[in-house]
Design an enzyme around this catalytic site. Sequence first.
Site, PDB file in Angstrom:
ATOM      1  N   ASP A 289       0.829  -1.208   0.000  1.00  0.00           N
ATOM      2  CA  ASP A 289       0.000   0.000   0.000  1.00  0.00           C
ATOM      3  C   ASP A 289       0.863   1.258   0.000  1.00  0.00           C
ATOM      4  O   ASP A 289       2.070   1.218   0.289  1.00  0.00           O
ATOM      5  CB  ASP A 289      -0.908  -0.021   1.238  1.00  0.00           C
TER       6      ASP A 289
ATOM      7  N   ASP B  23     -10.728   1.973  -3.219  1.00  0.00           N
ATOM      8  CA  ASP B  23     -11.250   1.572  -1.908  1.00  0.00           C
ATOM      9  C   ASP B  23     -12.777   1.530  -1.913  1.00  0.00           C
ATOM     10  O   ASP B  23     -13.394   1.039  -0.973  1.00  0.00           O
ATOM     11  CB  ASP B  23     -10.794   2.569  -0.826  1.00  0.00           C
TER      12      ASP B  23
HETATM   13  C1  GLA Z   1      -5.717   1.790   2.325  1.00  0.00           C
HETATM   14  C2  GLA Z   1      -6.110   0.642   1.405  1.00  0.00           C
HETATM   15  C3  GLA Z   1      -7.195  -0.177   2.085  1.00  0.00           C
HETATM   16  C4  GLA Z   1      -6.688  -0.685   3.410  1.00  0.00           C
HETATM   17  C5  GLA Z   1      -6.209   0.455   4.277  1.00  0.00           C
HETATM   18  C6  GLA Z   1      -5.496  -0.050   5.519  1.00  0.00           C
HETATM   19  O1  GLA Z   1      -6.741   2.699   2.472  1.00  0.00           O
HETATM   20  O2  GLA Z   1      -6.514   1.109   0.162  1.00  0.00           O
HETATM   21  O3  GLA Z   1      -7.594  -1.242   1.260  1.00  0.00           O
HETATM   22  O4  GLA Z   1      -5.634  -1.586   3.156  1.00  0.00           O
HETATM   23  O5  GLA Z   1      -5.290   1.300   3.570  1.00  0.00           O
HETATM   24  O6  GLA Z   1      -5.061   0.950   6.344  1.00  0.00           O
END
Ligand code: GLA
Length: 739
Positions: free
Chosen positions: A479, A549
């Site tokens: 990420d 997301d």
């Molecule tokens: C980001 C990612 C999510 C999740 C969060 C965790 O927002 O896109 O899918 O993994 O971080 O903190």
Amino acid sequence: MIRTKIRWMLALSLAAIPTMGWAGAPSLHVDATHKVFRIDAGDITYAMGVNDDGALQTLYWGGRLQAGDPLGPATLPKSRSSFDPDGANTPQEYAGWGGPITIAPDLKVHFADGNRDLVLRYDSYRIDKDTLIVTLRDAKAGVLVDLTYRADADTGILGRSAHIVNRSGQALIVDSAAAASWNLPPASDYSLRYLTGTWASEWHLRTRPITPGATVLESRRGSTGDQNNPWFAIAHGDAWNESHGRVWFGALAWSGSWSIRIDQDVLNQVRVTGGFNPFDFGYRLQPGQSLDTPVFYAGYTDQGIGEASRLLHRFELTRVLPQAPAPRLRPVLYNSWEATEFKVNESDQERLAEKAAALGVERFVIDDGWFGARDSDHAGLGDWTVNRQKFPNGLKPLIDKVHGLGMSFGLWVEPEMVNPDSDLYRRHPDWVLHFDGRQRSEGRHQLVLNLAREDVRQYVFDVLDTLLSQNDIQFLKWDYNRNWSEPGWPQVAAEDQQKVYVTYVRHLYDILHRLRQKHPGVEIESCSGGGARVDLGIMSLTDEVWPSDNTDPSDRLSIQDGFSYAYAPGVMMSWVTGSPNWVNNRQSSLDFRFLSSMQGGLGIGAKILEWTPAEQATARQYIAAYKDIRATVQQGRLYRLLSPGEQVPYSATESVAGDGRQTVLFAFLRQGHEASDYPTIYLQGLDASARYRWRSIHGKPVAGTPAQASGAYWMNHGIDLLLHDDLDAAGLVFERVGS
Ligand code: GLA
């Protein structure tokens, strides 16, 4: 970056060597007399030549020509007035900023004495395996540029980049450097399609006319970003669609700040220049040093934007991805993020794993929260050791359990970031991007580690290498949750600080590359708070991406549609999550959620411990059905039959398997209409004379639909589906009857 078995064919004269007969391999003809280079690959021909000025200019880029068709010699566009002298508007392949030019330059440099004139002229060419290298030079300034051209025989997609060498004997600063410029045939009626978005609302397709002046798509954020994606498509007029129109398209393989500018000049010449973003750029080259640009890929089709997408998809699967030319199919995964957020612990995760395995899940992934003091997004990033309160015995018991259940195991990491509230930051406050004595702006309570530093590069590699060596891990969700700010690098000389834009990304690529080499069984997902780091650069080192997301299955239809213009469904992960969805409180059936997610790599991110027996049974059925069609969905030919839009409640996609035996149709209705039926769906890409039988995953066609019919029938007569209600969906599989 591309592993390829393609060959060049070299001839010294156009007349001597026929183009035909080389189907399956790109061919290169060099007409030494007229200094014309011609590349034939897939259905395209690309040609360039050296004009009387010694400049290398584009001669042709479009559909495949016949052998011996006349191309060149290159001639200078004529002067129109004293404002546009000879040479000002030459559609150069790679223009130095110097002389009289007014077109967008590819390379701009300055020397310590203030000299900024750079006139690049053809010097020589050579062929290195599958790559044509044309050398340009400004002999007086002592700057040399190797332009590389590599064509994919199958798709006709051409990759271009530049290698810039300082032979001047003194230091110089590169103020801007493009990878390449693509010159289109002159016309005043072009329009541009591009992708734009923001967090949780990525991948919107937009169209705008190309008019005199410039349009700039870019990221100044330090990484790819989601405001624009480094992809473009251009065609004449505004009537081009999925299957009609001559389309020039391209994508830049770079995961740092980038720009693609589209210029229309006074001669209606259209030029697409892409590479490092010139904003705040500066790369000092000492004598003898060089700079490599990213690769800018581009292709052409006369069959509309649908075919442009399919060419890109195939190119990504067979040339770009680390496992190309035969990437493994994406396993069905479970990710605990939406179910548990930061509240992860051994027993809950084990229970989730048991449930997931019972549903047919193949990969179990713990998301954020497993490490350091990570109970919220305020702390812990940087401290990649297992949190012993949550996992008293380390990760091993859980990993063993997951493996025992027949699933692979994955972990979330965000290795480029640090929370100020972390042991790492307390030890190394100077490891982040910053300017001395200035504010360090936080995003999600975190700062960006300066990967350009050697010690940081080594640290990040070591941490991940240790994690992967000590634990039996098959997957990392990598990420990256903020943009850069205050991108200072105070430890190096002022003149070298802006190298951070290049060196950071190169080091990121290097870390990924070395990890993959050392741990070949590990797959990696590129995630950036959703889809903010998706490009052909990161894609060459990762196996899949997280497009957004936003997991609302209705919003996702648009997101996935937009994504598919540039990127293959085979890398696009999509989860079934809870209803109502956290994004917009929208309620949707489990059927709708599954069918929406089955358009890509299927994942589950819901609170599955709370699912009723009936919901579990439904999920089991969909997962089993998905496994049967996933090769077609992930790696087949995608047809966007009905694209969703703000005013368009319908959407439908069709995927045709590589061998043509299976075709999968998904159709969705966001808002039901009492008065209107669902539009007839006309399949595409079938064999007209073969027969196809359909079966339902969910939903059905109207009464009277034949159980089987010819490809011609399904493509010309079409099929009518019974879809009436809000958030209704259908999934049908067509199998070819007989061999
Ligand atoms: C980001 C990612 C999510 C999740 C969060 C965790 O927002 O896109 O899918 O993994 O971080 O903190």
